[in-house]
Design a protein around this motif. Sequence first.
Motif, short mmCIF file in Angstrom:
data_model
loop_
_atom_site.label_atom_id
_atom_site.label_comp_id
_atom_site.label_asym_id
_atom_site.label_seq_id
_atom_site.Cartn_x
_atom_site.Cartn_y
_atom_site.Cartn_z
N ARG A 87 87.02 75.76 54.64
CA ARG A 87 88.37 76.34 54.63
C ARG A 87 88.39 77.84 54.84
O ARG A 87 89.44 78.47 54.73
N LEU A 88 87.25 78.43 55.17
CA LEU A 88 87.21 79.87 55.41
C LEU A 88 88.01 80.21 56.67
O LEU A 88 87.89 79.52 57.69
N PRO A 89 88.84 81.25 56.64
CA PRO A 89 89.57 81.66 57.85
C PRO A 89 88.62 82.19 58.91
O PRO A 89 87.53 82.69 58.60
N ASP A 90 89.01 82.09 60.16
CA ASP A 90 88.16 82.50 61.27
C ASP A 90 87.78 83.97 61.21
O ASP A 90 86.71 84.37 61.70
N GLU A 91 88.65 84.79 60.63
CA GLU A 91 88.38 86.23 60.59
C GLU A 91 87.40 86.62 59.48
O GLU A 91 86.98 87.78 59.39
N ASP A 92 87.02 85.68 58.62
CA ASP A 92 86.06 85.97 57.55
C ASP A 92 84.71 86.32 58.16
O ASP A 92 84.20 85.58 59.00
N PRO A 93 84.10 87.44 57.77
CA PRO A 93 82.82 87.86 58.37
C PRO A 93 81.68 86.88 58.13
O PRO A 93 80.67 86.93 58.82
N ARG A 94 81.84 86.00 57.14
CA ARG A 94 80.80 85.03 56.85
C ARG A 94 80.87 83.80 57.76
O ARG A 94 79.98 82.94 57.74
N LYS A 95 81.92 83.73 58.57
CA LYS A 95 82.17 82.52 59.36
C LYS A 95 80.99 82.12 60.26
O LYS A 95 80.60 80.94 60.29
N PRO A 96 80.37 83.05 61.02
CA PRO A 96 79.22 82.63 61.86
C PRO A 96 78.08 82.05 61.05
O PRO A 96 77.45 81.07 61.45
N MET A 97 77.81 82.65 59.86
CA MET A 97 76.75 82.14 59.01
C MET A 97 77.11 80.76 58.47
O MET A 97 76.26 79.87 58.39
N VAL A 98 78.38 80.58 58.15
CA VAL A 98 78.86 79.28 57.67
C VAL A 98 78.70 78.22 58.75
O VAL A 98 78.25 77.10 58.48
N MET A 99 79.07 78.56 59.98
CA MET A 99 78.95 77.60 61.08
C MET A 99 77.50 77.19 61.29
O MET A 99 77.20 76.02 61.52
N ALA A 100 76.58 78.16 61.19
CA ALA A 100 75.16 77.85 61.32
C ALA A 100 74.70 76.95 60.18
O ALA A 100 73.95 75.98 60.39
N TYR A 101 75.16 77.24 58.96
CA TYR A 101 74.78 76.45 57.79
C TYR A 101 75.23 74.99 57.94
O TYR A 101 74.45 74.06 57.69
N LEU A 102 76.47 74.80 58.37
CA LEU A 102 77.02 73.45 58.52
C LEU A 102 76.34 72.71 59.67
O LEU A 102 76.04 71.52 59.58
N TRP A 103 76.10 73.42 60.77
CA TRP A 103 75.45 72.81 61.94
C TRP A 103 74.02 72.38 61.60
O TRP A 103 73.61 71.25 61.93
N LEU A 124 62.02 68.93 59.52
CA LEU A 124 62.87 68.65 58.36
C LEU A 124 62.63 69.68 57.27
O LEU A 124 63.58 70.20 56.67
N GLY A 125 61.36 70.00 57.03
CA GLY A 125 61.04 71.01 56.02
C GLY A 125 61.62 72.37 56.38
O GLY A 125 62.18 73.07 55.53
N CYS A 126 61.51 72.75 57.66
CA CYS A 126 62.02 74.05 58.09
C CYS A 126 63.54 74.08 58.04
O CYS A 126 64.13 75.07 57.59
N LEU A 127 64.20 73.01 58.50
CA LEU A 127 65.67 72.96 58.44
C LEU A 127 66.15 73.09 56.99
O LEU A 127 67.14 73.78 56.71
N ASN A 128 65.46 72.43 56.09
CA ASN A 128 65.82 72.52 54.68
C ASN A 128 65.69 73.95 54.17
O ASN A 128 66.58 74.47 53.47
N ASP A 129 64.58 74.61 54.53
CA ASP A 129 64.37 76.00 54.09
C ASP A 129 65.42 76.93 54.69
O ASP A 129 65.91 77.85 54.01
N LEU A 130 65.77 76.71 55.96
CA LEU A 130 66.79 77.55 56.60
C LEU A 130 68.13 77.39 55.90
O LEU A 130 68.85 78.38 55.66
N ARG A 131 68.48 76.16 55.55
CA ARG A 131 69.76 75.93 54.86
C ARG A 131 69.74 76.52 53.46
O ARG A 131 70.75 77.06 52.99
N LEU A 132 68.60 76.43 52.77
CA LEU A 132 68.49 77.06 51.45
C LEU A 132 68.67 78.57 51.55
O LEU A 132 69.35 79.19 50.73
N ALA A 133 68.04 79.16 52.58
CA ALA A 133 68.12 80.61 52.77
C ALA A 133 69.55 81.04 53.07
O ALA A 133 70.08 81.98 52.46
N ILE A 134 70.19 80.36 54.01
CA ILE A 134 71.56 80.72 54.37
C ILE A 134 72.50 80.42 53.21
O ILE A 134 73.39 81.21 52.89
#
Length: 201
Positions: A171-187, A144-154
């Motif tokens: 609502r970011l479009p799929d072509e936005d370069p931040r999309k993979p990072m966003v998906m990781a953040y939400l996951w 839990l501590g590590c997941l929290n730190d990873l989300r804070l970092a991202i």
Amino acid sequence: MPGTFEPTSGGGAAVALDEVEISIIRSLAVQLLELIGPGPAEETPGDPLAELFTNGPSEPPKDPVLQRLFPDAYGGPGGEAVPPEEAEEQRQYSSEFRRFTENDLRAGKRENALAVIRSLDRLTTAGDGGAVLELAPEDSRQWLGCLNDLRLAIGSRLDVTEEEDTDLLYRLPDEDPRKPMVMAYLWLGGLQETLVQTLMP
């Protein structure tokens, strides 16, 4: 169970992860370790008391991600505007607090990240590359501590500071370069939320 933690007997938690998910979490935890850096004891091997008697830094880190992981204890960004003399007093208090606490905070975050890496390395994957990760209660808290730190970092890299910012990420479009990072953040947020639920009485 796929993608979400579920409680297990004895107060632990379990989650099914595929090979890609295991790789992503492990890679992010390794990057977090590299960002936090070694502790005094690692810089002076052979001296077990080095970390115990070494003061930490008195100034906040330059990296915005580290600033998010190790914020000032008093005042700091986003706080209300205060008179200059009060701001200086807050800075001095924060400096002193940081000097005596940051080493311990860094050590705790390193230990949490290492616990995540070690538990993933112990997994035995099935033929499809997936595995079920089972955590004891103490392991759950470190995760839990590590997941929290990873989300804070991202979140810092994505400039997420408010709940409204998170809503915009959906609502970011799929072509936005931040999309993979966003998906990781939400996951990771979903993993974190369900892990919290397993720890609740």
